[in-house]
Design a protein around this motif. Structure first.
Motif, PDB file in Angstrom:
ATOM      1  N   SER A   1      39.574  40.201  47.574  1.00 20.67           N
ATOM      2  CA  SER A   1      38.287  41.281  47.968  1.00 20.67           C
ATOM      3  C   SER A   1      37.940  41.528  46.253  1.00 20.67           C
ATOM      4  CB  SER A   1      39.226  42.415  48.664  1.00 20.67           C
ATOM      5  OG  SER A   1      39.565  43.174  47.131  1.00 20.67           O
ATOM      6  N   PRO A   2      36.640  42.537  46.782  1.00 17.22           N
ATOM      7  CA  PRO A   2      35.552  42.641  45.455  1.00 17.22           C
ATOM      8  C   PRO A   2      36.156  43.406  44.490  1.00 17.22           C
ATOM      9  CG  PRO A   2      35.121  43.691  47.714  1.00 17.22           C
ATOM     10  CD  PRO A   2      36.420  43.291  47.972  1.00 17.22           C
ATOM     11  N   ASP A   3      37.109  43.560  44.027  1.00 12.32           N
ATOM     12  CA  ASP A   3      38.614  44.501  43.838  1.00 12.32           C
ATOM     13  C   ASP A   3      39.658  43.687  43.091  1.00 12.32           C
ATOM     14  OD1 ASP A   3      39.569  45.025  45.137  1.00 12.32           O
ATOM     15  OD2 ASP A   3      39.208  47.417  44.736  1.00 12.32           O
ATOM     16  N   GLY A   4      39.962  43.183  44.229  1.00 16.47           N
ATOM     17  CA  GLY A   4      41.317  41.852  43.997  1.00 16.47           C
ATOM     18  C   GLY A   4      42.371  42.418  45.405  1.00 16.47           C
ATOM     19  N   TRP A   5      42.365  43.500  45.806  1.00 17.24           N
ATOM     20  CA  TRP A   5      42.952  44.383  46.665  1.00 17.24           C
ATOM     21  C   TRP A   5      42.901  43.457  47.846  1.00 17.24           C
ATOM     22  CZ3 TRP A   5      47.362  46.635  43.656  1.00 17.24           C
ATOM     23  CH2 TRP A   5      47.099  46.636  42.631  1.00 17.24           C
ATOM     24  N   ILE A   6      44.113  43.471  48.521  1.00 19.42           N
ATOM     25  CA  ILE A   6      43.553  42.461  49.808  1.00 19.42           C
ATOM     26  C   ILE A   6      43.434  44.275  50.579  1.00 19.42           C
ATOM     27  CG2 ILE A   6      45.743  40.741  49.575  1.00 19.42           C
ATOM     28  CD1 ILE A   6      47.528  43.032  50.809  1.00 19.42           C
ATOM     29  N   ASP A   7      43.457  45.757  50.600  1.00 21.99           N
ATOM     30  CA  ASP A   7      43.141  46.461  51.191  1.00 21.99           C
ATOM     31  C   ASP A   7      41.488  46.695  50.913  1.00 21.99           C
ATOM     32  OD1 ASP A   7      43.883  47.638  48.659  1.00 21.99           O
ATOM     33  OD2 ASP A   7      45.419  49.347  49.245  1.00 21.99           O
ATOM     34  N   THR A   8      41.039  46.575  49.975  1.00 19.68           N
ATOM     35  CA  THR A   8      39.723  46.918  49.622  1.00 19.68           C
ATOM     36  C   THR A   8      39.051  46.659  50.834  1.00 19.68           C
ATOM     37  OG1 THR A   8      40.257  47.233  47.596  1.00 19.68           O
ATOM     38  CG2 THR A   8      37.668  46.810  48.396  1.00 19.68           C
ATOM     39  N   PRO A   9      37.791  47.205  51.275  1.00 18.49           N
ATOM     40  CA  PRO A   9      37.092  46.557  52.428  1.00 18.49           C
ATOM     41  C   PRO A   9      35.767  45.474  51.534  1.00 18.49           C
ATOM     42  CG  PRO A   9      36.510  49.034  51.972  1.00 18.49           C
ATOM     43  CD  PRO A   9      37.563  48.949  51.261  1.00 18.49           C
ATOM     44  N   ILE A  10      35.728  44.469  52.882  1.00 11.95           N
ATOM     45  CA  ILE A  10      35.344  43.176  52.574  1.00 11.95           C
ATOM     46  C   ILE A  10      33.507  43.368  52.536  1.00 11.95           C
ATOM     47  CG2 ILE A  10      34.843  40.811  52.832  1.00 11.95           C
ATOM     48  CD1 ILE A  10      37.874  41.724  51.640  1.00 11.95           C
ATOM     49  N   GLU A  11      33.147  44.250  53.776  1.00 11.99           N
ATOM     50  CA  GLU A  11      32.214  43.974  54.269  1.00 11.99           C
ATOM     51  C   GLU A  11      30.564  43.136  53.451  1.00 11.99           C
ATOM     52  OE1 GLU A  11      30.273  47.479  51.886  1.00 11.99           O
ATOM     53  OE2 GLU A  11      31.521  48.778  52.613  1.00 11.99           O
ATOM     54  N   SER A  12      30.034  42.608  52.917  1.00 10.61           N
ATOM     55  CA  SER A  12      29.025  41.645  52.601  1.00 10.61           C
ATOM     56  C   SER A  12      29.930  40.176  52.198  1.00 10.61           C
ATOM     57  CB  SER A  12      27.575  41.281  52.434  1.00 10.61           C
ATOM     58  OG  SER A  12      27.458  42.465  52.040  1.00 10.61           O
ATOM     59  N   TRP A  13      30.848  40.969  50.783  1.00  9.66           N
ATOM     60  CA  TRP A  13      31.513  40.089  49.563  1.00  9.66           C
ATOM     61  C   TRP A  13      31.685  38.689  50.185  1.00  9.66           C
ATOM     62  CZ3 TRP A  13      35.782  37.899  48.321  1.00  9.66           C
ATOM     63  CH2 TRP A  13      36.585  37.821  47.165  1.00  9.66           C
ATOM     64  N   ARG A  14      31.424  38.022  49.357  1.00 16.49           N
ATOM     65  CA  ARG A  14      31.923  36.072  49.669  1.00 16.49           C
ATOM     66  C   ARG A  14      32.842  36.099  48.571  1.00 16.49           C
ATOM     67  NH1 ARG A  14      28.846  33.717  52.980  1.00 16.49           N
ATOM     68  NH2 ARG A  14      29.182  30.889  52.473  1.00 16.49           N
ATOM     69  N   PRO A  15      34.039  35.166  49.001  1.00 17.55           N
ATOM     70  CA  PRO A  15      34.612  34.394  47.473  1.00 17.55           C
ATOM     71  C   PRO A  15      34.560  33.808  46.561  1.00 17.55           C
ATOM     72  CG  PRO A  15      35.886  34.408  50.426  1.00 17.55           C
ATOM     73  CD  PRO A  15      34.220  34.209  50.469  1.00 17.55           C
ATOM     74  N   ASP A  16      34.702  34.084  45.080  1.00 17.08           N
ATOM     75  CA  ASP A  16      34.445  33.465  44.307  1.00 17.08           C
ATOM     76  C   ASP A  16      35.088  32.019  44.519  1.00 17.08           C
ATOM     77  OD1 ASP A  16      32.921  31.745  42.033  1.00 17.08           O
ATOM     78  OD2 ASP A  16      33.996  33.532  40.933  1.00 17.08           O
ATOM     79  N   LEU A  17      34.357  30.756  44.816  1.00 18.06           N
ATOM     80  CA  LEU A  17      34.503  29.234  45.120  1.00 18.06           C
ATOM     81  C   LEU A  17      33.936  28.593  43.934  1.00 18.06           C
ATOM     82  CD1 LEU A  17      35.634  28.470  49.195  1.00 18.06           C
ATOM     83  CD2 LEU A  17      36.684  29.869  46.752  1.00 18.06           C
ATOM     84  N   ARG A  18      34.600  27.747  43.040  1.00 13.27           N
ATOM     85  CA  ARG A  18      34.365  26.890  42.284  1.00 13.27           C
ATOM     86  C   ARG A  18      35.147  25.183  42.319  1.00 13.27           C
ATOM     87  NH1 ARG A  18      33.838  29.811  37.935  1.00 13.27           N
ATOM     88  NH2 ARG A  18      33.006  31.535  38.258  1.00 13.27           N
ATOM     89  N   LYS A  19      33.938  24.421  42.158  1.00 16.89           N
ATOM     90  CA  LYS A  19      34.691  23.064  42.792  1.00 16.89           C
ATOM     91  C   LYS A  19      35.640  21.719  41.994  1.00 16.89           C
ATOM     92  CE  LYS A  19      29.404  20.966  44.687  1.00 16.89           C
ATOM     93  NZ  LYS A  19      28.807  21.097  44.213  1.00 16.89           N
ATOM     94  N   SER A  20      36.017  22.887  40.480  1.00 17.33           N
ATOM     95  CA  SER A  20      37.291  22.396  39.539  1.00 17.33           C
ATOM     96  C   SER A  20      37.909  23.500  39.243  1.00 17.33           C
ATOM     97  CB  SER A  20      36.679  21.876  38.622  1.00 17.33           C
ATOM     98  OG  SER A  20      35.789  22.166  37.872  1.00 17.33           O
ATOM     99  N   ASP A  21      39.055  23.024  38.808  1.00 18.33           N
ATOM    100  CA  ASP A  21      39.519  24.241  38.022  1.00 18.33           C
ATOM    101  C   ASP A  21      41.132  23.432  37.324  1.00 18.33           C
ATOM    102  OD1 ASP A  21      41.899  23.740  39.525  1.00 18.33           O
ATOM    103  OD2 ASP A  21      42.239  25.024  40.230  1.00 18.33           O
TER     104      ASP A  21
END
Length: 456
Positions: free
Chosen positions: A425-445
């Motif tokens: 979620s925007p602040d990392g907590w599962i009970d926070t509203p998502i709205e238009s937020w998108r996860p931060d995904l990368r091609k490597s770690d």
């Protein structure tokens, strides 16, 4: 791509080869040697009698078992097992929700985590087969909690089953070199590496093993035509499920051959799986085969004391019900080499593995938020391809404890791994509203992991 019929025929033909099931050996290995080798009374007919199995990737390295109860004649009645696995993982992407993704072994970052705490009892007394192992810890949240089949009808739930690591009842018949009939919840026979991380050469499992099942509910027949060969027939509710997705059952075949204690050959098959919700026309096929070989042994050496390698290859597909195999298949490989030093008390393992999974039908979901770059890429027709490199150092003061330091690097052709802003979620907590937020995904770690594993 060759036709799915041709592939299935070729791989089914491999069952005639004398190959062995490394995944089953590791599940049968809590007593230090395959438990199916403990239940015949005639010494000369015990499968794999006298073999040193402790070096194998996916095998328990114990040879002493203090928690054993024997009768007045010295025959083992019960064997107890305790296992604790804890780790600290540092993900260099530093996700703000401390969630490490795309792994069935490592689920958190920058925290100390109990991965699995397990206790159990096992018996092979008077030809009766009984097994009950309980589990608690983070791995249940990654693996068992995702089993959607518990929502198929009533009178079932993950809460009633997830704490059972394995439970089975059966009987051993004194025919050939042994015949076992069992039913219950079992660890998966597919793949080389174990569900129990302390049995593997690396902490993070290979991609091909991570994408395949860790448990089944069903029944099996284990037959030992000779001292060096075992074959199994399985009837299964589904692909890593407690229940079934549709009407009908999956079938499994597993074979392994061990000509000497220095070589293990594996061939496993999963057939007729109806593992797509509300679409019984989709059928799943999967095959893996492995070679594990020890090419050097000198346990008394203070330098190099042992050396071995493992190769595990996978191929599978699903088709029917509007799905085409050319768009929904998985192919991959894992190659590892392990060197032991100083009387086998120190070890170094290097592993490289890769997988391609068009359709992503076996892939982990990178986030509970459906609107993300990974799902967009798959929907647009991109084919998931991944590579992983792993370096692992083990320090083993005795057979009951392992200290492990590991570095891992992974790369994908599409955004897949957690980035700095996390995947929750925007602040990392599962009970926070998502709205238009998108996860931060990368091609490597990349990551460092420090683990300690205790077993008695």
């Amino acid at each position: 791509m060759k036709s799915k019929t041709f592939h299935a025929a070729c791989f089914l033909g491999l069952t005639a080869l004398s190959q062995i099931n490394g995944q089953e050996i590791k599940k049968d290995s809590l007593l230090g040697k395959p438990k199916d080798s403990l239940i015949t009374k005639t010494e000369s007919r015990i499968p794999f009698d006298g073999y040193d199995l402790t070096w194998i990737n996916g095998q328990n390295r114990q040879t002493d078992f203090p928690l054993t109860l024997k009768d007045k004649d010295g025959e083992t009645i019960l064997t107890g097992v305790t296992y604790v696995d804890a780790y600290y993982n540092y993900d260099f992407n530093r996700p703000k929700d401390n969630t490490h993704t795309i792994s069935s072994a490592i689920g958190r970052s920058n925290e100390v985590t109990i991965n699995m705490a397990s206790i159990g009892l096992e018996t092979n007394y008077k030809n009766v087969i009984g097994r009950l192992w309980l589990q608690y810890g983070q791995m249940g949240s990654i693996i068992q909690d995702l089993d959607g089949t518990v929502n198929h009808g009533k009178n079932t739930s993950v809460g009633n089953l997830k704490y059972i690591r394995e439970a089975a009842a059966g009987y051993h018949f004194n025919v050939m070199h042994g015949l076992n009939v069992e039913a219950g919840i079992f660890m998966s026979y597919i793949g080389l590496e174990s569900y129990v991380l302390g049995e593997n050469w690396n902490y993070q499992r290979s991609l091909v093993c991570d994408f395949t099942p860790f448990y089944f509910q069903g029944a099996r027949i284990q037959a030992y035509p000779s001292k060096k060969f075992k074959t199994e027939i399985w009837v299964l509710n589904g692909w890593q499920t407690y229940n079934s997705w549709n009407t009908g059952l999956g079938l499994g075949v597993s074979n392994y051959y061990r000509p000497t204690e220095n070589l293990q050959l594996v061939a496993n098959f999963y057939l007729n799986g109806k593992d797509t919700r509300n679409n019984p026309g989709v059928r799943r096929f999967h095959h893996d085969h492995s070679i594990v070989a020890r090419y050097y042994k000198n346990k008394e050496s203070k330098g190099l004391s042992q050396a071995a390698f493992s190769i595990n290859n996978h191929y599978g597909f699903q088709s029917g019900g509007g799905i085409k195999a050319r768009d929904n298949y998985m192919i991959g490989t894992s190659v590892a080499n392990r060197l032991w030093f100083h009387h086998n008390k120190i070890a170094l393992t290097l592993r490289a593995d890769a997988v391609s999974n068009p359709g992503a039908y076996l892939a982990f979901s990178p986030s509970p938020v459906a609107q993300n770059d990974f799902n967009d890429a798959i929907a647009s027709g991109e084919k998931l391809k991944m590579f992983q490199g792993t370096a692992t150092v083990d320090i083993m003061p005795n057979q009951f404890v392992t200290f492990r330091l590991e570095y891992g690097f992974r790369k994908s052709n599409i955004p897949y791994f957690a980035g700095r802003e996390g995947t929750t979620s925007p602040d990392g907590w599962i009970d926070t509203p998502i709205e238009s937020w998108r996860p931060d995904l990368r091609k490597s770690d990349s990551r460092f992991t420090l683990a300690v594993m205790f077993r008695l």
